[in-house]
Design a protein around this motif. Structure first.
Motif, PDB file in Angstrom:
ATOM      1  N   ALA A  87      15.470  -4.331  16.109  1.00  0.00           N
ATOM      2  CA  ALA A  87      14.611  -5.335  15.485  1.00  0.00           C
ATOM      3  C   ALA A  87      15.421  -6.279  14.600  1.00  0.00           C
ATOM      4  N   TYR A 112      16.592  -7.241  23.662  1.00  0.00           N
ATOM      5  CA  TYR A 112      17.043  -6.548  22.454  1.00  0.00           C
ATOM      6  C   TYR A 112      16.408  -5.161  22.315  1.00  0.00           C
ATOM      7  N   GLY A 153      13.202 -10.918  23.454  1.00  0.00           N
ATOM      8  CA  GLY A 153      12.937  -9.711  22.672  1.00  0.00           C
ATOM      9  C   GLY A 153      13.115  -8.448  23.493  1.00  0.00           C
ATOM     10  N   ASP A 211      20.465 -14.473  23.290  1.00  0.00           N
ATOM     11  CA  ASP A 211      19.930 -13.201  23.758  1.00  0.00           C
ATOM     12  C   ASP A 211      20.902 -12.083  23.418  1.00  0.00           C
ATOM     13  N   TRP A 225       5.176  -5.937  17.879  1.00  0.00           N
ATOM     14  CA  TRP A 225       6.368  -5.682  18.690  1.00  0.00           C
ATOM     15  C   TRP A 225       6.818  -4.243  18.431  1.00  0.00           C
ATOM     16  N   VAL A 232      13.047  -4.917  21.885  1.00  0.00           N
ATOM     17  CA  VAL A 232      11.877  -5.169  21.042  1.00  0.00           C
ATOM     18  C   VAL A 232      10.818  -5.793  21.942  1.00  0.00           C
ATOM     19  N   ASN A 233       9.777  -5.028  22.257  1.00  0.00           N
ATOM     20  CA  ASN A 233       8.823  -5.429  23.285  1.00  0.00           C
ATOM     21  C   ASN A 233       7.479  -5.817  22.680  1.00  0.00           C
ATOM     22  N   TYR A 234       6.936  -6.921  23.172  1.00  0.00           N
ATOM     23  CA  TYR A 234       5.663  -7.436  22.658  1.00  0.00           C
ATOM     24  C   TYR A 234       4.495  -6.677  23.275  1.00  0.00           C
ATOM     25  N   PHE A 286      17.254  -8.825  16.767  1.00  0.00           N
ATOM     26  CA  PHE A 286      16.333  -9.806  17.344  1.00  0.00           C
ATOM     27  C   PHE A 286      15.884 -10.818  16.287  1.00  0.00           C
ATOM     28  N   LYS A 318       9.372 -13.578  24.530  1.00  0.00           N
ATOM     29  CA  LYS A 318       9.133 -12.170  24.866  1.00  0.00           C
ATOM     30  C   LYS A 318      10.269 -11.615  25.717  1.00  0.00           C
TER      31      LYS A 318
END
Length: 596
Positions: free
Chosen positions: A439, A579, A576, A558, A591, A581-583, A442, A573
């Protein structure tokens, strides 16, 4: 061109965002005007209209979501396209009967208005109309739907201000004043030392930040210009440079953490030993009923010394008195009941607790207390039991007869006061090590690209999730207050009662809504969801709620270091995800490591 919009039904306001990060409010006026939707088009089930930039629920009970368009022209184009593609083979009468059904409108009046205004017949077929007549029909429908302009308030780009202390740590929870040429307001810094976003459209271009140490003791921190190329500012609070001023960041000199998250296999005694305190001190600091009953992921406060801390709602033991008093009556057994003259029976939820006083109607008797000649019993609890004595409330039954309700002292009614209990964290440091690294990387990448990012929530205790989830379910009418299962250590009473002891559903729901408001939960938003306790990734330090603005048109690196041009939220998205970190699409701003 606006690219995103949100709707505030209570304030009758649409908040528009453009591709450059500028924000604008559409306030008042008609619903069609606020949403730039002259035809009042609704979202067609799962179909996503490409020109839509948001959705608005007109009333709290409405099942349809109206489309928000970027401007009036886009709304008109979508309206005309709908008339041709869906109703092209229909007559004006049959089209309007479906478009404005009799169950919701005066359909005949609608047909008469449109045909007269456009100069057409109700039997004319939509697809066969000349272009000028077709546009006249569409314009007449838009006029009938209502287009009344309100107030447009340009806000400009939001500016983020963070306050740090002398050690570059967030200066949290401090009263500040934001003073501009146009207006000023008071605010407190959040856990990250951040102030609410500042807009030039509300305050002007030059804004002063003032620390309100006391009512008449204000200190200027600094000045920012909202017209600056920078949209984020950081100040080190200057009063830390003055040694005569009091320290505002008291710390535990032993360096012990204030909170311990219980791990599987741990006991309260082992945790106490780990931090150099005692089991009794841990019990007192956390209000535990049973030192042998703790559970994994429970958040325990660590007392600063070995002495048990007294709970804020405990009653101190009374001082010894030389005044003669009535002998103590035997304590009522668990589930003792009081039978009154009106036939009502009230059960005490507190085991082995003795009411201080009990008033009854003449002739009534009470189990566990010796009635006096006047029909009342008086007893004084032992000093050691003062804090656990059941409360006594004198009420009247519907027939006017007095009745005494003995209530449990361990439960506190639901309401906004619970929002400050079991506080969560908005700091990345509260996340587990694995997700914290992802996190942080990102968020750093976004901020390096001059994207505004605010962290609204990170780690959340399970107890807080329990309160948030059930408050939301009750407020939405999905759950009855008397069906909520209790949770260990959360002594909340979801049921509010009327004078006769029955559940007051309206008061119970109102209290739940107050809690939702305190938690920042929008019960009117279709995007709002609240995770069940123990299922939310917040409970495991594996999720963050991020408010992200001004990303369209920016270039962000990225995970491989390559720059990615952001043209939509889908691009963000994807970055993320790289990294880790998923929405989560079913909950706004959420996230996590798993996308749930």
């Amino acid at each position: 061109m606006f690219v995103r919009a949100t709707y505030d039904r209570e304030k009758k306001t649409v908040h528009y965002f453009d591709a450059d990060g500028n924000e604008t409010l559409y306030i008042g006026g008609s619903f069609a005007w606020r949403t730039s939707n002259p035809g009042n088009l609704t979202k067609p089930h799962a179909y996503v209209m490409k020109s839509a930039i948001g959705y608005a629920q007109r009333t709290s009970k409405a099942k349809s979501f109206f489309i928000i368009f970027p401007d009036r022209a886009a709304g008109q184009e979508a309206h005309q396209k709908l008339l041709k593609s869906v109703y092209g083979d229909s007559t004006i009468r049959s089209m309007i009967t479906v478009y404005a059904p009799p169950s919701e409108n005066d359909t005949e009046d609608y047909i008469g208005f449109v045909t007269k205004k456009a100069g057409v017949s109700s039997t004319d077929v939509i697809g066969s109309l000349p272009d000028d007549k077709f546009k006249a029909v569409a314009a007449a429908m838009e006029q009938k739907e209502g287009w009344v302009p309100g107030v447009i308030k340009p806000l400009g780009k939001p500016v983020q201000v963070q306050m740090l202390d002398k050690l570059n740590q967030p200066f949290a929870g401090q009263p500040m004043q934001i003073k501009g040429a146009s207006a000023s307001f008071d605010a407190k810094t959040n856990e990250n030392g951040e102030l609410p976003w500042i807009y030039s459209g509300l305050l002007g271009q030059d804004v002063n930040i003032v620390y309100k140490r006391a009512q008449d003791d204000h200190e200027n921190v600094g000045k920012i210009s909202t017209s600056s190329a920078s949209n984020a500012f950081t100040f080190n609070a200057p009063y830390h440079l003055i040694p005569t001023r009091p320290r505002l960041h008291a710390k535990d000199e032993s360096g012990r953490p204030r909170v311990h998250i219980v791990q599987p296999g741990e006991t309260l005694s082992s945790i106490a030993a780990k931090y150099g305190t005692t089991t009794d001190a841990m019990v007192g600091a956390n209000g535990l009923k049973d030192a042998n009953h703790i559970y994994a992921q429970q958040h325990l406060k660590i007392p600063l010394d070995g002495a048990p801390s007294q709970s804020a709602n405990q009653t101190p033991a009374p001082m010894a008195s030389t005044t003669p008093h009535t002998p103590v009556a035997p304590a009522a057994p668990a589930s003792a009941s009081s039978t009154h003259a009106n036939g009502a029976t009230v059960t005490s939820a507190a085991a082995h607790s003795t009411p201080a006083t009990t008033s009854q109607a003449p002739g009534a008797t009470s189990t566990g207390a010796t009635p006096s000649a006047a029909g009342s019993a008086t007893s004084s609890p032992p000093a050691s039991a003062a804090a656990s004595t059941a409360g006594v409330v004198h009420q009247h039954a519907p027939n006017g007869h007095p009745q005494t309700v003995v209530s449990s002292p361990t439960l506190e009614p639901s309401g906004a006061v619970w929002c400050s209990r079991f506080p969560g964290s908005a700091s990345l440091d509260s996340l587990n090590d694995s997700f914290k690294a992802k996190a942080s990387a990102f968020i750093t990448a976004m901020r390096d690209a001059h994207i505004l990012v605010r962290i609204n929530a990170a780690l959340r205790p399970i107890q807080r999730s329990y309160l948030m989830f059930h408050a939301f379910e009750i407020a939405k009418g999905h759950e009855s207050p008397d069906h909520v299962e209790p949770y260990p250590g959360v002594n909340i009473d979801w049921v509010h009662r009327s004078a006769n002891g029955s559940m007051d559903l309206e008061a119970s729901v109102k209290a739940a809504k107050e809690m939702c408001h305190g938690y920042g939960i929008n019960i009117n938003s279709a995007m709002q969801a609240v995770g069940r306790p123990g299922r939310s990734r917040h409970n495991y330090g594996a999720a963050v709620d991020l408010n992200i603005t001004g990303y369209v048109g920016k270039r962000v690196k990225d995970v491989t270091g390559n720059e990615v041009a952001l043209s939509s939220f889908a691009d963000l998205k994807h970055v993320g995800h790289g990294y880790g970190v998923n929405y989560y699409p079913h909950e706004n701003m959420h996230w996590s490591d798993t996308g749930h």
